[in-house]
Design an enzyme around this catalytic site. Structure first.
Site, PDB file in Angstrom:
ATOM      1  N   ASP A  44      -2.623   2.591  -6.542  1.00 38.04           N
ATOM      2  CA  ASP A  44      -2.016   2.524  -5.406  1.00 38.04           C
ATOM      3  C   ASP A  44      -1.617   1.491  -4.350  1.00 38.04           C
ATOM      4  O   ASP A  44      -1.139   1.544  -3.598  1.00 38.04           O
ATOM      5  CB  ASP A  44      -2.269   3.953  -3.807  1.00 38.04           C
ATOM      6  N   GLU A  45      -2.696   0.526  -4.692  1.00 40.30           N
ATOM      7  CA  GLU A  45      -2.364  -1.079  -3.633  1.00 40.30           C
ATOM      8  C   GLU A  45      -2.224  -2.180  -4.821  1.00 40.30           C
ATOM      9  O   GLU A  45      -3.113  -2.424  -5.470  1.00 40.30           O
ATOM     10  CB  GLU A  45      -3.423  -0.818  -2.559  1.00 40.30           C
ATOM     11  N   ASP A  72       0.979  -1.102  -0.029  1.00 37.60           N
ATOM     12  CA  ASP A  72       0.023  -0.228   0.342  1.00 37.60           C
ATOM     13  C   ASP A  72       1.149   1.282   0.728  1.00 37.60           C
ATOM     14  O   ASP A  72       1.199   1.184   0.449  1.00 37.60           O
ATOM     15  CB  ASP A  72      -0.994  -0.191   0.963  1.00 37.60           C
TER      16      ASP A  72
END
Length: 361
Positions: free
Chosen positions: A103-104, A9
């Site tokens: 983003d993860e 993350d």
């Protein structure tokens, strides 16, 4: 054999990119989003979070909490480019990558391309490569299933690395606040508190039957999660199930002609996105948010796939006219979503997912 799962993350991804690219923002509270009275915070730097600013917060509320907050308009093309860099790093180790957003992502490294024995070492290497190539930091969680890996990645943020082994999973979960459990939002947490459930230990005292009674199908998952059980696979192929767009108006609308004009803009944007992705669906959902933040939705499902803007706008207009007292209450936001995609839909393989975001003309 237990699986080896990593959850990566990125730390305050959008805001961190802005601080990276603009030295004058570093060490200062930054919010990505529109700072006007109808704006919403899309992301907040850690300096801003210290003041209680967080994503999805109204901009006016964020400014009350932090009067010197710096607002930066989002640059989604830049964020997507950086995301692609990061996803490529993941695929140096495994093809079993499941992006959750830009983003993860989850990675299954049980069998990996570098034949590395320890998932923790892989996570360390990935964090180092991300920082070297992007000058950004990421937090990583390592465990034997997705549920625990995701919890672990949030445990030592920012720039953290935490491992939950099978040996310590039970005690870890017993002490974990119920708000930290996957799928437990604010409303569910409140209901659990009413039942005396405040942590994993309390959750374990309730049978699956009881939890299903109170929380429906999700109750079965809560029962498993409390025992550290999660059989979900890391899915490297994602089939998008919905697609849409919504707009928060600069001023509340209540005249039908203005609402139809806004609906026209939104329908054109949804159709553009659907064409770009080869997305087919049969269900249209209209979302209305009033000035008092009350939300209503209306949906319609048709027999054949929706392929044209005209079809989408006509159904959207029909749904709008079904809303009671449509011209008697001021409307703050309106959106359209396509759902119920069929087997003709394009499969997006190993692609990071773009969240549905508000747009302005």
């Amino acid at each position: 054999m237990l699986r080896k799962i990593i959850h990566i993350d990125m730390d305050a991804f959008y805001a961190s990119i802005e601080q990276r690219d603009n030295p004058e923002y570093r060490g200062k509270p930054v919010a990505v989003g529109y700072g006007g009275k109808r704006g919403v915070v899309a992301a907040a730097s850690y300096e801003a979070r210290q003041y209680g600013v967080h994503s999805a917060m109204a901009s006016v509320t964020a400014l009350r909490k932090c009067p010197h907050l710096i607002f930066v308009m989002p640059r989604f093309e830049v964020y997507k480019t950086v995301s692609n860099q990061i996803m490529q790093i993941f695929r140096e180790y495994t093809d079993k990558v499941e992006p959750l957003s830009l983003d993860e992502a989850f990675l299954d490294v049980t069998e990996n391309k570098k034949v590395m024995e320890f998932a923790t070492q892989i996570a360390k290497e990935i964090k180092q490569k991300i920082h070297c190539q992007t000058r950004l930091t990421a937090s990583a969680g390592v465990s034997y299933n997705k549920f625990l890996a995701k919890i672990a990645s949030d445990y030592n943020k920012p720039n953290g690395l935490y491992v939950i082994t099978p040996e310590k999973a039970e005690k870890f979960l017993e002490k974990l606040g119920i708000e930290k459990f996957f799928g437990v939002g604010r409303v569910t947490a409140h209901r659990m508190h009413e039942l005396g459930i405040r942590n994993g230990f309390d959750l374990k005292q309730h049978s699956e039957k009881e939890l299903v009674h109170h929380f429906g199908k999700a109750g079965a998952l809560y029962h498993q999660f409390a025992r550290g059980i999660d059989e979900r696979e890391v899915e490297s192929e994602y089939v998008r199930k919905s697609l849409g767009a919504e707009e928060t108006f600069a001023e509340d609308l209540h005249e039908l002609v203005d609402l139809l004009r806004a609906l026209d803009d939104i329908a054109r944007e949804v159709h553009r996105r659907a064409e770009k992705r080869g997305f087919l669906a049969k269900t249209v959902t209209l979302k209305i948010k009033y000035a008092d933040f009350a939300v209503v939705t209306r949906s319609r499902t048709v027999v054949n796939y929706l392929r044209t803007y005209d079809q989408l706008f006509d159904i959207g207009k029909e749904l709008l006219l079904q809303v009671d007292d449509i011209e008697e209450r001021k409307i703050r936001l309106m959106g359209l979503t396509l759902k119920n995609a069929g087997t003709d839909q394009v499969v997006l393989t190993n692609q990071p997912l773009q969240l549905t975001l508000e747009f302005k003309e």
